[in-house]
Design a protein around this motif. Structure first.
Motif, PDB file in Angstrom:
ATOM      1  N   UNK A  20       0.818  -1.216   0.000  1.00 59.19           N
ATOM      2  CA  UNK A  20       0.000   0.000   0.000  1.00 59.19           C
ATOM      3  C   UNK A  20       0.855   1.271   0.000  1.00 59.19           C
ATOM      4  N   UNK A  21       1.978   1.275   0.747  1.00 58.92           N
ATOM      5  CA  UNK A  21       2.874   2.445   0.739  1.00 58.92           C
ATOM      6  C   UNK A  21       3.395   2.698  -0.667  1.00 58.92           C
ATOM      7  N   UNK A  22       3.756   1.620  -1.354  1.00 61.97           N
ATOM      8  CA  UNK A  22       4.305   1.799  -2.697  1.00 61.97           C
ATOM      9  C   UNK A  22       3.239   2.336  -3.638  1.00 61.97           C
ATOM     10  N   UNK A  23       2.027   1.820  -3.529  1.00 61.74           N
ATOM     11  CA  UNK A  23       0.956   2.323  -4.400  1.00 61.74           C
ATOM     12  C   UNK A  23       0.688   3.797  -4.131  1.00 61.74           C
ATOM     13  N   UNK A  24       0.717   4.167  -2.863  1.00 64.96           N
ATOM     14  CA  UNK A  24       0.507   5.590  -2.544  1.00 64.96           C
ATOM     15  C   UNK A  24       1.639   6.455  -3.090  1.00 64.96           C
ATOM     16  N   UNK A  25       2.856   5.937  -3.020  1.00 67.81           N
ATOM     17  CA  UNK A  25       4.000   6.674  -3.579  1.00 67.81           C
ATOM     18  C   UNK A  25       3.826   6.858  -5.087  1.00 67.81           C
ATOM     19  N   UNK A  26       3.307   5.834  -5.738  1.00 69.31           N
ATOM     20  CA  UNK A  26       3.057   5.927  -7.182  1.00 69.31           C
ATOM     21  C   UNK A  26       1.994   6.996  -7.458  1.00 69.31           C
ATOM     22  N   UNK A  27       0.947   6.993  -6.638  1.00 67.03           N
ATOM     23  CA  UNK A  27      -0.117   8.000  -6.829  1.00 67.03           C
ATOM     24  C   UNK A  27       0.409   9.416  -6.609  1.00 67.03           C
ATOM     25  N   UNK A  28       1.289   9.543  -5.595  1.00 66.18           N
ATOM     26  CA  UNK A  28       1.887  10.865  -5.343  1.00 66.18           C
ATOM     27  C   UNK A  28       2.723  11.317  -6.536  1.00 66.18           C
TER      28      UNK A  28
END
Lengths: 453, 453
Positions: free
Chosen positions: B345-353
């Motif tokens: 989930x952290x990685x997906x959020x980083x991608x969204x950012x």
């Protein structure tokens, strides 16, 4: 000031053993091989101790023999004259254990069973379980790519190694691999170090994969057969039925006799082989019932099935006694050939032929699900090394294993013990490549010279 | 006589393509990367063709770019000016398939799905299944250590590779590994070649491991979540429960929107993520019911469970549409980071950012059980390569993946595409070691120069 004194001066107090009597126990593994006289043994407690030792060794051109628990069966940790033994046994920290990511970061001196135990507290397990796993270390397991009983289902040590911290011969620190389940950046250096017997670098930490431990207790069977071929056919049938045993061990009659002599197991005259199998699946009782059926269909005269953890322990206990029972018969040369699984009965027969031809005693236990056999050549305790007929029989066993498309060593390693046959399997070009790779990591040949390749 | 004519003269008639129009399709893979102008392409039909080509290339110092199906996503098979493309696609023999030993010996041009199909006739399967497996080859899969959907349960290509026949840069033939399930003789050269992207040698045959195919049809679920964190937590819970999914895929909202635009899947406004999971266990329906429960416990708004193979196909079909749906949006830069699973989930959020910050479109699909994410950066079809903001966003994604303890590439490889970030993961010493190993196998740097390392 002697060369060893310069090392003592560089390391924290108490790290170096030079007392010859104590030193001798650090110079040998579990084989019969007589070691040379090392200059000393470093008991490293940190990566820095390893770095200091290797820098010193490179400066002074002193060969280094890394070791873990000293339980090796191939002479990979046998020290030579003028070398420094580098023991990692005191680096015992489990630096991290992450249930969420199913990984642990461990130092090389961690006892394998201790890591497994730590993982079990979180419902996980560390799968690789060499028979020595209560006394051998993760570092030693990595250095030899150790197998074990469970690897028929869960793979060998390499399959659980994700990343390594390694000190190279010149003291530089290399990190390989990763903390992730997958990854293809660069060459597989982690896999290269695993099984390299300390010839490429000294592992000071490993990131290993944990797995979900089975939720229910395993179920176990032991089946007796009147012929090895029948037992081999049962193994093939069990694997082909998709039973996925978590353990599948075969014991020949000579082994059973040795066990029976040590502790009466009521061995019948007609029993030529015993197969011990286990399932740790969620429906383990049903799977073992299916394995029982398949044994009976393939001629088993008797199949015992455990109905409790205590009975499981009892059945597995027979297998566990095997090596101890053989050691009562004499000194042991333990071999470790592996063949394509369907050829297991052929290999066992070849072993029996070699025993008869050379008049030697060979008892064989096999991780049957993997086609990995341990023929144990028994000889007189009184002699310093195996007599010629033992070597002649061993030579025949190795030659036959290779002829069957097999390998010299399934899980113990080459060490010193199998060096004389190595070229038969590796070939001229393969040998050249191995030495080329060795020179990339260790151009001066400091690390465990004469072993593995 | 030009240099290419000397090669044409040495090979059987018809092996070499020099027509520029035809040649162009042999010079590129599935990335947007523009290739150079190779001298020609050899369509090898035998090991001898490969030996002849490599001997000629060594004599004439011509770089060689090996290729399989050309489905690579990292530019590992992108040809450069003045090179020779060496296609293995016509070496398509399954030389042997042994149900008893659960192995096959195959040539590199065998289509991966064809091997799987051949194995299924014997109740076995070839487990690794990259999304491209109906058009990619075993040789290409080995060269990139391809992953796939099933690898969450069965491991990646390297885990199925037992032994290789490899032609080195100078034309010598090296055999690595074995036909047995286990073996520790020498260094793990097989593992070293797997994933080396044709930079160490050209694989002309592989001995691969087959596995028992599941006996019953799989059961499948698709769950919708209102947040990515919830979906990530469900993945963790499913893995921790020991469900052993045979497939566990996560699709983000941008991906679902692209699919919904192509074929109406009734995407709800509140759906931020979809999780598609499968079990191929003997009790698959019960396992999927458990996975459904865990999804619901972790906030799934809706879970569909298949009750027939047709419904399974339909649910998996949503996942299969993902790439095609994205290609309708524009040109695609497909990335492949992998992180420790709990950090998905952290990685997906980083991608969204990164997407928001640089104003670029990123659609993400993940092999969630492995922590392996494919963020697809979408840009205008009209431009020859990704505009600067795409590279800036990609840079941020890679940096963040490494910061989370992850890797640049989980299964696609480094090729040319990830070379600019490689040093961040490999480090200075690692890079030196990689080039040292390369020089052992290919001292003149003939094989696929500039790729992988």
């Amino acid at each position: 000031m002697s060369v060893i004194d310069t090392l003592i001066g560089r390391l924290p107090t108490g790290r170096v053993i030079t007392d010859p009597d104590v030193l001798d126990s650090y110079a040998r593994d579990r084989t019969f091989l007589e070691p040379g006289k090392p200059l000393g043994a470093v008991l490293a407690t940190s990566r820095e101790d390893v770095v200091t030792t290797l820098k010193w060794a490179t400066e002074n051109r002193v060969p280094v023999v890394p070791r873990g628990g000293g339980t090796g069966l191939a002479g990979a940790a046998t020290a030579m004259d003028g070398s420094i033994v580098l023991s990692l046994a005191k680096m015992t920290a489990i630096r991290e254990l992450s249930p969420a990511d199913e990984i642990a970061v461990v130092e090389p001196g961690v006892i394998t069973a201790d890591l497994d135990k730590a993982a079990r507290e979180h419902g996980l397990m560390y799968a690789p379980d060499p028979s020595s796993y209560e006394i051998s270390t993760i570092g030693g397991n990595l250095a030899t790519n150790a197998g074990g009983l469970r690897c028929v289902k869960y793979g060998v040590t390499r399959d659980s190694a994700l990343g390594l911290e390694v000190v190279l011969a010149d003291g530089r620190v290399l990190n390989t691999g990763r903390r992730t389940m997958k990854g293809v950046t660069g060459y597989d250096l982690t896999g290269l170090f695993v099984g390299s017997e300390g010839t490429l670098g000294v592992i000071t930490a490993a990131t290993v994969r944990l797995r979900q431990a089975p939720k229910a207790p395993p179920a176990t069977f032991a089946a007796e057969f009147g012929s090895l071929r029948d037992a081999g056919a049962a193994v093939s049938a069990i694997m082909a039925a998709g039973c996925q045993p978590s353990l599948m061990e075969l014991l020949d009659r000579a082994t059973l006799q040795a066990i029976d002599a040590m502790r009466n197991i009521g061995l019948e005259d007609a029993t030529m082989a015993m197969l011990i199998g286990q399932s740790d699946a969620s429906d383990s009782a049903a799977v073992v019932a299916r394995m029982q059926e398949l044994c009976e269909e393939h001629g088993a005269s008797f199949v015992a099935v455990s109905s409790s953890p205590a009975e499981t322990e009892e059945l597995i206990g027979v297998r566990r006694m095997a090596y101890q029972a053989k050691e009562r018969l004499g000194a042991c040369l333990v071999e470790d050939v592996c063949v394509p699984r369907s050829l297991l009965p052929d290999m066992i027969e070849a072993i029996e032929r070699a025993a008869a031809k050379h008049g030697v005693k060979i008892c064989t236990v096999a991780h049957a699900g993997d086609g990995n056999l341990h023929p144990v050549f028994v000889f007189d305790h009184g002699v310093p090394e195996p007599p010629p007929e033992i070597w002649a029989a061993a030579d025949e066993v190795f030659t036959q294993a290779l002829a069957l498309g097999g390998t010299l060593t399934g899980e113990h390693g080459v060490g010193l013990l199998k060096k004389r046959w190595l070229g038969l399997e590796t070939g001229e070009l393969g040998t050249e490549i191995h030495h080329g790779i060795k020179a990339v990591f260790d151009p001066l040949g400091i690390l465990n010279p004469g072993k593995a390749i």
